[in-house]
Scaffold this active site. Structure first.
Site, PDB file in Angstrom:
ATOM      1  N   HIS A  89      -0.906  -2.145  10.298  1.00  0.00           N
ATOM      2  CA  HIS A  89      -0.142  -3.300  10.759  1.00  0.00           C
ATOM      3  C   HIS A  89       0.288  -3.083  12.217  1.00  0.00           C
ATOM      4  O   HIS A  89       0.372  -1.952  12.687  1.00  0.00           O
ATOM      5  CB  HIS A  89       1.070  -3.512   9.862  1.00  0.00           C
ATOM      6  CG  HIS A  89       0.710  -3.812   8.423  1.00  0.00           C
ATOM      7  ND1 HIS A  89       1.475  -4.606   7.607  1.00  0.00           N
ATOM      8  CD2 HIS A  89      -0.347  -3.426   7.668  1.00  0.00           C
ATOM      9  CE1 HIS A  89       0.912  -4.694   6.411  1.00  0.00           C
ATOM     10  NE2 HIS A  89      -0.198  -3.971   6.428  1.00  0.00           N
ATOM     11  N   CYS A 116       6.394  -7.605   7.538  1.00  0.00           N
ATOM     12  CA  CYS A 116       6.246  -7.605   6.078  1.00  0.00           C
ATOM     13  C   CYS A 116       7.072  -6.463   5.484  1.00  0.00           C
ATOM     14  O   CYS A 116       7.590  -5.598   6.197  1.00  0.00           O
ATOM     15  CB  CYS A 116       4.771  -7.446   5.723  1.00  0.00           C
ATOM     16  SG  CYS A 116       4.127  -5.810   6.041  1.00  0.00           S
TER      17      CYS A 116
HETATM   18 ZN   LIG Z   1       3.380  -5.363   8.178  1.00  0.00          ZN
END
Ligand SMILES: [Zn+2]
Length: 284
Positions: A89, A116
């Site tokens: 990410h 997230c």
């Molecule tokens: Zn993330």
């Protein structure tokens, strides 16, 4: 776009850089008349352009501002043919980038989309309750986004991902390695600088590129295990952030501590999915 900003970005592209020094930031702030936060938001599309997203087609850019005042770009990375667990990410990419330059503290993380849960847990490992997250609409402290968290202290861990002690793996006397091999030492240095308090599996990767540059990666472990960032993931993230391609990899080396957890097989698979170069390995 502002000329000074354009020139700075072009210099970065030519030099394969994906970070900004405090002096460069000061020049950009003056030239653009933007405050630091507005400038960081303005630079996010540059980070997003570095994303590699064959699965989601959803680009995310991030900038980690280190305690030294350097700004580190990050972008999400997905590898076709590999499980989703190999994806990286943007927040991990930016913070991993800062880790590679031995930042001990992160001031802020600016990100193009709301982090997230995986990234919130990853950032919790910084052990900085006051970490500021600059999101598209609003700013939050990490502790506001992840209340009632399961953190490093729950496994009796007393320091964070960027400020732990160095390891003491050594090459001398190891029959698996050539002690004249600079690439092996680069990987070993990353292993010693990695963070693996739960498994003790310190690990580092060094990629030698065709222009003689190195792309490095170090293992950054997580108390919740799954958000851990593997050394090959970080090295490949560096490759793409800095504008290189898999064909530029000429050698690849992983150095890791013997432990119950190992990185070499996953690293080998990940590398094999984008390059025909054989991963050289050594355990210490
Ligand atoms: Zn993330």
């Amino acid at each position: 776009m502002n000329d000074v900003l354009q020139q700075t970005l072009e210099q970065h592209r030519l030099k394969h850089l994906a970070r900004f020094s405090p002096d460069q930031i000061a020049i950009l702030v003056q030239a653009t008349q933007l405050g630091e936060e507005a400038l960081a938001r303005a630079l996010l599309p540059l980070a997003q352009q570095k994303a590699r997203v064959p699965v989601s087609d959803f680009t995310v850019g991030a900038i980690a501002i280190g305690g030294s005042g350097h700004w580190y770009l990050g972008a999400n990375m997905e590898i076709a043919g590999q499980p989703l667990s190999s994806a990286l990410h943007a927040e991990q990419s930016a913070i991993g980038h800062a880790a590679l330059f031995d930042e001990r503290y992160i001031e802020k993380v600016i990100v193009s989309a709301t982090p997230c849960g995986h990234c919130r847990q990853f950032m919790l490992e910084l052990d900085q309750d006051s970490l500021m997250l600059v999101l598209p609409q609003e700013n939050f402290m990490l502790s506001e986004l992840l209340p009632h968290a399961f953190g490093p202290a729950d496994l009796n861990q007393s320091y964070g991902m960027l400020n732990g002690p160095a390891g003491n793996l050594v090459a001398a006397g190891n029959p698996q390695v050539d002690t004249h091999d600079a690439l092996m030492f680069a990987a070993l240095d990353e292993a010693n600088a990695s963070y693996a308090p739960y498994s003790k599996n310190r690990a580092g990767v060094a990629l030698l590129l065709s222009d003689g540059q190195l792309c490095l990666g170090r293992y950054l472990e997580n108390v919740a295990f799954n958000p851990s960032l593997g050394p090959m993931q970080l090295a490949l993230s560096q490759l793409f952030l800095r504008g290189y391609q898999p064909k530029d990899i000429k050698r690849a080396f992983i150095a890791e501590a013997a432990a119950k957890v190992q990185q070499a097989d996953a690293a080998e698979q990940l590398l094999a999915s984008i390059s025909s170069i054989t991963l050289e390995k050594a355990q210490f």
